[in-house]
Scaffold this motif. Structure first.
Motif, PDB file in Angstrom:
ATOM      1  N   ALA A 184      14.976   6.474  10.608  1.00  0.00           N
ATOM      2  CA  ALA A 184      16.406   6.682  10.866  1.00  0.00           C
ATOM      3  C   ALA A 184      16.797   6.330  12.300  1.00  0.00           C
ATOM      4  O   ALA A 184      17.995   6.273  12.606  1.00  0.00           O
ATOM      5  CB  ALA A 184      16.771   8.140  10.590  1.00  0.00           C
ATOM      6  N   GLU A 185      15.820   6.074  13.159  1.00  0.00           N
ATOM      7  CA  GLU A 185      16.143   5.700  14.536  1.00  0.00           C
ATOM      8  C   GLU A 185      17.076   4.489  14.587  1.00  0.00           C
ATOM      9  O   GLU A 185      17.986   4.427  15.419  1.00  0.00           O
ATOM     10  CB  GLU A 185      14.858   5.388  15.311  1.00  0.00           C
ATOM     11  N   LEU A 194      25.700  13.258  20.852  1.00  0.00           N
ATOM     12  CA  LEU A 194      24.908  13.620  19.680  1.00  0.00           C
ATOM     13  C   LEU A 194      23.784  12.611  19.432  1.00  0.00           C
ATOM     14  O   LEU A 194      22.638  12.986  19.155  1.00  0.00           O
ATOM     15  CB  LEU A 194      25.802  13.701  18.441  1.00  0.00           C
ATOM     16  N   ALA A 195      24.092  11.326  19.533  1.00  0.00           N
ATOM     17  CA  ALA A 195      23.076  10.297  19.295  1.00  0.00           C
ATOM     18  C   ALA A 195      21.979  10.363  20.346  1.00  0.00           C
ATOM     19  O   ALA A 195      20.789  10.227  20.027  1.00  0.00           O
ATOM     20  CB  ALA A 195      23.724   8.919  19.285  1.00  0.00           C
ATOM     21  N   GLU A 196      22.363  10.589  21.601  1.00  0.00           N
ATOM     22  CA  GLU A 196      21.353  10.660  22.663  1.00  0.00           C
ATOM     23  C   GLU A 196      20.488  11.909  22.548  1.00  0.00           C
ATOM     24  O   GLU A 196      19.339  11.918  22.984  1.00  0.00           O
ATOM     25  CB  GLU A 196      22.040  10.582  24.028  1.00  0.00           C
ATOM     26  N   GLN A 197      21.013  12.969  21.963  1.00  0.00           N
ATOM     27  CA  GLN A 197      20.196  14.152  21.688  1.00  0.00           C
ATOM     28  C   GLN A 197      19.205  13.889  20.556  1.00  0.00           C
ATOM     29  O   GLN A 197      18.080  14.387  20.572  1.00  0.00           O
ATOM     30  CB  GLN A 197      21.096  15.337  21.321  1.00  0.00           C
ATOM     31  N   ALA A 198      19.638  13.116  19.562  1.00  0.00           N
ATOM     32  CA  ALA A 198      18.807  12.888  18.381  1.00  0.00           C
ATOM     33  C   ALA A 198      17.685  11.887  18.638  1.00  0.00           C
ATOM     34  O   ALA A 198      16.574  12.038  18.110  1.00  0.00           O
ATOM     35  CB  ALA A 198      19.680  12.398  17.226  1.00  0.00           C
ATOM     36  N   LEU A 199      17.934  10.857  19.427  1.00  0.00           N
ATOM     37  CA  LEU A 199      16.988   9.751  19.539  1.00  0.00           C
ATOM     38  C   LEU A 199      15.600  10.140  20.051  1.00  0.00           C
ATOM     39  O   LEU A 199      14.593   9.670  19.493  1.00  0.00           O
ATOM     40  CB  LEU A 199      17.582   8.637  20.408  1.00  0.00           C
ATOM     41  N   THR A 248      14.975  17.449  11.069  1.00  0.00           N
ATOM     42  CA  THR A 248      16.142  17.447  10.184  1.00  0.00           C
ATOM     43  C   THR A 248      17.429  17.538  10.996  1.00  0.00           C
ATOM     44  O   THR A 248      18.416  16.855  10.712  1.00  0.00           O
ATOM     45  CB  THR A 248      16.050  18.625   9.195  1.00  0.00           C
ATOM     46  N   ALA A 249      17.422  18.378  12.011  1.00  0.00           N
ATOM     47  CA  ALA A 249      18.609  18.512  12.867  1.00  0.00           C
ATOM     48  C   ALA A 249      18.939  17.191  13.546  1.00  0.00           C
ATOM     49  O   ALA A 249      20.113  16.814  13.668  1.00  0.00           O
ATOM     50  CB  ALA A 249      18.388  19.613  13.894  1.00  0.00           C
ATOM     51  N   ALA A 250      17.910  16.457  13.989  1.00  0.00           N
ATOM     52  CA  ALA A 250      18.145  15.170  14.649  1.00  0.00           C
ATOM     53  C   ALA A 250      18.780  14.165  13.686  1.00  0.00           C
ATOM     54  O   ALA A 250      19.691  13.417  14.061  1.00  0.00           O
ATOM     55  CB  ALA A 250      16.831  14.623  15.195  1.00  0.00           C
ATOM     56  N   LEU A 251      18.319  14.151  12.455  1.00  0.00           N
ATOM     57  CA  LEU A 251      18.920  13.264  11.462  1.00  0.00           C
ATOM     58  C   LEU A 251      20.394  13.599  11.244  1.00  0.00           C
ATOM     59  O   LEU A 251      21.251  12.703  11.158  1.00  0.00           O
ATOM     60  CB  LEU A 251      18.157  13.384  10.143  1.00  0.00           C
ATOM     61  N   LEU A 252      20.691  14.879  11.159  1.00  0.00           N
ATOM     62  CA  LEU A 252      22.074  15.305  10.944  1.00  0.00           C
ATOM     63  C   LEU A 252      22.935  15.019  12.165  1.00  0.00           C
ATOM     64  O   LEU A 252      24.121  14.674  12.041  1.00  0.00           O
ATOM     65  CB  LEU A 252      22.105  16.789  10.585  1.00  0.00           C
TER      66      LEU A 252
END
Length: 458
Positions: free
Chosen positions: A306-307, A291-296, A267-271
């Motif tokens: 959502a990727e 932020l995007a590089e942390q989420a991917l 959920t945190a990655a999506l946010l």
């Protein structure tokens, strides 16, 4: 591009909580239903643990189809599409709604929008007759309606209907699902329908109606933590759509802090992906990139749909940071990810990329994307016009058929009345004939007697 709303989240527990009995699949006992619902809820953040849990369940033979269905949902959360398909190796028969639903979810993850739509239609044809509108008053009469599955099919159907401009179909199914969600008295189920309805209104640029549906969803008593979090995310999407960027960032930061405090990694990655969109639009590409590089990596581990959106946001950040080669790498990877998108979503993505390349003076890429966006928009508008005309033709056809039926009924009524009148006339004629005959007979008898009396007087 704030498209990571609640619609990207495949939530668990809705179907099992609703109860559903058919000849092949009996209704689950409450304790088993609760355990399987918890497994499905666990699967979103801890899919491997959920898979182990569902495989360790021991149930009687009649309930095994439920285990297979839950395991398929868990495999989808793990991103293991082949494993989900393998649980239904033979083409589903037309009345196996559980199999059809899983196949529709797989098709969506594979970006096969037409196949997803066809499978949803098949499943809907099975489920809709079990759920009459309005729901019956007697609880035993409602037992066979799979309200949770009805809601999920309505949600998938809305995605497909909106992509094709079939607004009336999307709204009609939402209107059928809501009374059943209310009849089940399940706040999460009701919130699902209300947020789908809010999304529907938002896509029609009906902000007040969208916010009214969102407020109603948020006000559900005893709403689960997951749904509370995603109602906030939807509110952020509304703020972004209407260029209230400060409000968008505030809401996303609050939701991210809650998710991180609860150790909800996915959920945190999506946010974080949504926050990357926020910072791109605020002119902070380096923060957006971070932020995007942390989420991917997290989203890739879950094979989360959502990727694609996060890679898009990362590409925008890299373009603004003038890291052109890295941006082209992300755009190339983006082309490899299958997604189901509405035409307006695809057009928006192309427009954002075109504008980004224009900002940094890369006019060749900007012009190519501009022409691609205009071509897509023109085709989408032409399709929307044709669908609108088809809906009008269908309505006119229905109205004409109704008028013809009314006319036929009136003609039948006239015919029946004419026949009744003719029958009455025949009866009157017969009665008149009888009366005339009686009159003549009586007249003759009076004449004979009068003549006989006259003779006697002579």
């Amino acid at each position: 591009m704030s498209r990571l709303t609640f619609t990207s989240l495949v939530l668990a527990g809705l179907l099992l909580a609703s109860g559903w009995a058919t000849a092949e699949v009996p209704v689950l006992p409450a304790p088993l239903a609760d355990r399987l619902r918890q497994i499905q809820q666990m699967a979103y953040e801890r899919p491997d643990e959920a898979l182990q849990a569902v495989r360790s369940e021991s149930v009687d033979e009649p309930y095994r189809p439920w285990l297979r269905y839950v395991e398929a949902r868990v495999q989808l959360q793990r991103g293991q599409l082949a494993a989900a398909r393998a649980l239904y190796p033979v083409e589903a028969v037309s009345d196996d709604a559980l199999a059809l639903h899983i196949r529709a979810l797989v098709a969506r993850r594979e970006g096969q929008s037409e196949r997803m739509g066809a499978l949803v239609e098949q499943a809907w044809a099975v489920v809709e007759p079990l759920c009459p509108s309005p729901p019956p008053e007697a609880p035993e009469s409602r037992a066979n309606c799979p309200a949770g599955l009805l809601v999920e099919l309505a949600s998938l159907g809305q995605i497909n209907a909106l992509a094709q401009g079939q607004l009336a179909t999307a709204r009609r199914r939402s209107d059928l699902a809501m009374p059943w969600a209310q009849a089940r008295r399940q706040p999460d189920l009701q919130a699902h329908v209300l947020l789908d309805r809010a999304e529907f209104h938002l896509q029609q640029d009906e902000r007040s109606a969208a916010e009214a549906a969102w407020n109603e969803a948020r006000a559900r008593p005893n709403l689960g933590v997951t749904w509370r979090r995603w109602t906030r995310n939807f509110q952020a999407a509304v703020a972004a759509r209407y260029d209230q960027r400060g409000r968008q960032g505030e809401l996303l930061e609050q939701a991210l802090a809650t998710a991180q405090a609860s150790r909800l990694e996915r959920t945190a990655a999506l946010l974080q992906g949504n926050l990357a969109d926020f910072h791109v639009h605020m002119g902070r590409p380096l923060v957006a990139r971070q932020l995007a590089e942390q989420a991917l990596p997290v989203l890739r581990r879950f094979a989360d749909p959502a990727e694609a959106t996060v890679r898009h946001n990362l590409a925008l950040a890299l373009i603004d940071a003038r890291a052109f080669d890295a941006a082209r790498v992300q755009l190339a990877r983006l082309q490899e990810i299958p997604v189901v998108e509405r035409p307006d979503e695809r057009a928006q993505g192309l427009r954002e990329l075109s504008e980004a390349w224009t900002r940094v003076g890369q006019y060749k890429e900007a012009l190519a994307l501009y022409h691609a966006e205009r071509k897509l928009t023109s085709a989408s508008q032409a399709q929307a016009r044709e669908l609108a005309l088809e809906e009008v033709r269908q309505r006119l056809g229905s109205a004409q058929k109704e008028a013809e039926l009314t006319l036929a009924q009136r003609e039948a009524d006239v015919t029946r009345q004419t026949l009744a009148n003719q029958d009455t006339l025949r009866q009157v004629a017969v009665a008149a004939g009888v009366l005339l005959a009686l009159g003549l007979g009586l007249g003759g008898l009076v004449w004979v007697r009068a003549r006989a009396a006259f003779r006697k007087l002579r």
